[in-house]
Motif scaffolding. Structure first.
Motif, PDB file in Angstrom:
ATOM      1  N   GLY A 182       7.679   0.510  -4.283  1.00 37.95           N
ATOM      2  CA  GLY A 182       6.567   1.187  -3.600  1.00 37.95           C
ATOM      3  C   GLY A 182       5.508   1.642  -4.586  1.00 37.95           C
ATOM      4  N   PHE A 183       5.934   2.178  -5.710  1.00 36.77           N
ATOM      5  CA  PHE A 183       4.988   2.631  -6.743  1.00 36.77           C
ATOM      6  C   PHE A 183       4.245   1.445  -7.329  1.00 36.77           C
ATOM      7  CE2 PHE A 183       3.244   5.419  -9.834  1.00 36.77           C
ATOM      8  CZ  PHE A 183       3.179   4.693 -11.015  1.00 36.77           C
ATOM      9  N   PHE A 184       4.982   0.356  -7.537  1.00 37.50           N
ATOM     10  CA  PHE A 184       4.391  -0.874  -8.095  1.00 37.50           C
ATOM     11  C   PHE A 184       3.214  -1.318  -7.234  1.00 37.50           C
ATOM     12  CE2 PHE A 184       4.645  -4.722 -10.622  1.00 37.50           C
ATOM     13  CZ  PHE A 184       4.169  -5.711  -9.789  1.00 37.50           C
ATOM     14  N   LYS A 185       3.449  -1.350  -5.921  1.00 32.73           N
ATOM     15  CA  LYS A 185       2.390  -1.818  -5.010  1.00 32.73           C
ATOM     16  C   LYS A 185       1.230  -0.829  -4.998  1.00 32.73           C
ATOM     17  CE  LYS A 185       5.164  -4.596  -1.788  1.00 32.73           C
ATOM     18  NZ  LYS A 185       6.498  -4.565  -2.363  1.00 32.73           N
ATOM     19  N   ARG A 186       1.533   0.450  -5.137  1.00 28.36           N
ATOM     20  CA  ARG A 186       0.476   1.482  -5.113  1.00 28.36           C
ATOM     21  C   ARG A 186      -0.408   1.363  -6.349  1.00 28.36           C
ATOM     22  NH1 ARG A 186       1.892   7.808  -5.581  1.00 28.36           N
ATOM     23  NH2 ARG A 186      -0.214   8.646  -5.439  1.00 28.36           N
TER      24      ARG A 186
END
Lengths: 447, 150
Positions: A83-87
């Motif tokens: 999720g952080f990666f995509k953010r």
């Protein structure tokens, strides 16, 4: 537009995935004058792992002493939650605390590169690279471009595979690798030519830079070696053979090359003597030949394709052009740009763009010789290009418009001393046998 | 396999050279050093009043022949090495210049070359004897009739 570029051999990413490393450093080179980072290895805990593909990067400019700096801690990398990666991939700012807790990286006001990959087991998706810095208690994020590098080169990915396969069977000799010949050599290597032989005795001078395939880093090197370097630089797969002899004074060595039966000889030299030598020997040894070059300070370009015995050779065309003298409209106007030349050399101050045009036509003519089923023959064997509208000369050197191409159908000349009819006094003689007799007779007196 | 010589790939031209020169100047002999073929023979025409010193000339075939002219040298008499340039129609290395390289006609055979060298020698002799001021670019200088020797 990215803030810079990170180049990473794919095998390093594979190692990270395979060993499930959570974090570490890439070691490598950084171009200090530009934001280009080249990863050559991994540092995980105390372990150093080199890339198998680092040899492909060995010659990058960043490795030059003046331009590069090897850094044990070039770029830090982290495996982060998906999720952080995509953010991170889609924003330019985020709260400092969010960033630091997700990455365990302590931000500073100085920008630093950071590579992030997703925490998905077995995932070898391309990582993202960012330049991140602390800015008013926020993480300011700029994207860096990531280029993943295969271990082995695949230079022709964007070319038709059937073309590359067919060209891989072909062998071409290029005589003269000045500006034009070097372009043609690269053009043919770039479409998968299997074997390329280049012949030229010259070395690269500073005055060549403005229109040559290479520049100051190759000053003083033999041009044949520069061509080799440029082909290697592009990871093209042509088998390259180089010779630095002069084709006129060492015409016997040139014939030795032709004994290997190349599919084509291309002459891109700048002297009449060398063109005549290449033409004569190619015709006599039944090797198709293309003669290309510029005239009149680059304003005119010519490309002649010779199929021995089927189309006129260079001497036929010279005779034909001389024969047009009688058809010139004005006796004051020189019929061809060859007339009145006081020099044996076809020395030229042609522009880089002039050379590129003629090299392009020569390449296309070469392709029609090498792969006639794929590339249709040119409309005529002698092509003449004019950069400017010009009526100074007679046909085919008259151009109504700039950048105009004339196709001239010269005839095979029976009076050609190379490919014409044998003089009557040789009728009925077996010249091969008679020549052997001559040589045997004088062998008695050999010195 | 040895690199082919010009006469290996163009035997008809070798035969033609021999046929024509032997007919025009039968005293010239064809010889070979290594792979280098050359003719050697004497020229005897001199202007009237000039001592009849025959010239021995060598006409050699470079490997690029006939795409380039043959090499022509005066073997004897000895010529001042400073006598070169356009004035003397001779290159610095002693080679006699019979035609501008870019104007060389590939169809020119050795018999025609011998005729040109004969003209050159005549003109050279005339200039050395003070009979002419300049050697002509083409052909033989105009002088009073002379007795020629075979």
């Amino acid at each position: 537009m990215s803030a810079g570029t990170v180049i990473i051999p794919k095998d390093l990413i594979s190692r990270i995935v395979e060993h499930q490393f959570a974090q570490g450093w890439f070691s490598g080179l950084r171009m200090t004058s530009e934001e280009v980072y080249i990863a050559l290895g991994l540092k995980v805990n105390e372990q150093t792992i080199s890339s198998d593909g680092s040899s492909r990067l060995a010659w990058h400019r960043a490795g030059h002493i003046c331009f590069g700096r090897f850094d044990e801690q070039l770029i830090e990398w982290r495996t982060v939650e998906s999720g952080f990666f995509k953010r991170v991939a889609s924003i330019e700012n985020m709260p400092r605390s969010d960033f630091e807790s997700a990455t365990s990286v302590s931000l500073t006001p100085e920008p630093r590169p950071l590579l992030l990959r997703q925490d998905v087991p077995g995932d070898a998706t391309a990582p993202i690279a960012i330049q991140v810095q602390l800015d008013n208690d926020a993480a300011r994020i700029e994207r860096l471009e990531v280029k993943l590098l295969d271990r082995t080169p695949a230079p022709y990915q964007r070319a038709p595979s059937t073309l590359i396969e067919a060209m891989g069977e072909k062998a071409v000799v290029v005589v003269g690798v000045g500006s034009g010949g070097a372009e043609v050599a690269l053009n043919l290597a770039g479409v998968g030519l299997g074997r390329l032989t280049v012949v030229d005795p010259d070395t690269l001078s500073a005055e060549n830079y403005f229109r040559y395939i290479s520049g100051r880093s190759d000053l003083g090197r033999k041009k044949v070696d520069v061509v080799r370097s440029e082909i290697q630089e592009r990871e093209l797969l042509a088998e390259l053979v180089t010779f630095d002899f002069d084709v006129v004074s060492s015409a016997d060595k040139f014939r030795g090359l032709l004994l290997q039966a190349p599919d084509l000889v291309i002459c891109a030299t700048d002297s009449i003597a060398s063109r005549r030598t290449v033409n004569m020997n190619a015709v006599l040894m039944n090797i198709p030949c293309i003669i290309a070059g510029t005239l009149n300070e680059g304003r005119i370009g010519e490309v002649l394709t010779v199929s021995p015995g089927r189309t006129p050779c260079y001497e036929c065309v010279r005779l034909e052009l001389g024969a047009t003298l009688g058809r010139a409209e004005s006796e004051e106007r020189s019929p061809t740009p060859y007339m009145g030349s006081e020099h044996d050399a076809l020395a030229s101050s042609a522009l880089r763009s002039d050379i590129a045009v003629v090299a392009s036509f020569a390449t296309r003519a070469a392709l029609s010789v090498l792969l006639p089923d794929r590339f249709a023959a040119m409309p005529a064997s002698y092509m003449v290009w004019g950069r400017e509208a010009d009526s100074s000369y007679g046909p085919p050197f008259q151009f109504d418009l700039p950048m105009m191409m004339n196709y001239f159908s010269a005839a095979l000349r029976p009076d050609c001393p190379v490919c014409g009819v044998l003089p009557p006094e040789l009728n009925g003689l077996n010249c091969a046998v008679e020549a052997k007799k001559v040589l045997a007779e004088i062998a008695k007196f050999a010195g | 396999m040895a690199d082919p010589c010009w006469y290996d790939v163009f035997p008809a031209r070798l035969v033609l050279e021999c046929l024509r020169l032997r007919r025009a100047a039968p005293s010239f002999r064809l010889r070979k050093v290594g792979t280098y073929l050359y003719w050697i023979g004497d020229l005897t025409e001199r202007p009237a009043g000039v001592p009849p010193v025959p010239a021995t000339v060598m006409i050699g075939y470079p490997q690029a022949f006939p795409a380039v002219p043959p090499d022509v040298f005066l073997v004897s008499p000895e010529i001042d090495p400073n006598e070169y340039g356009h004035t003397w129609h001779r290159w610095a290395n002693g080679k006699i210049c019979l035609v501008r390289p870019s104007h060389w006609n590939l169809a020119t055979t050795a018999d025609e070359v011998v005729a040109k060298v004969a003209d050159w020698y005549f003109n050279y002799s005339a200039k050395k004897a003070g009979l002419i001021r300049e050697m002509p670019d083409i052909g033989r200088a105009s002088l009073p009739p002379m007795d020629s020797q075979e």
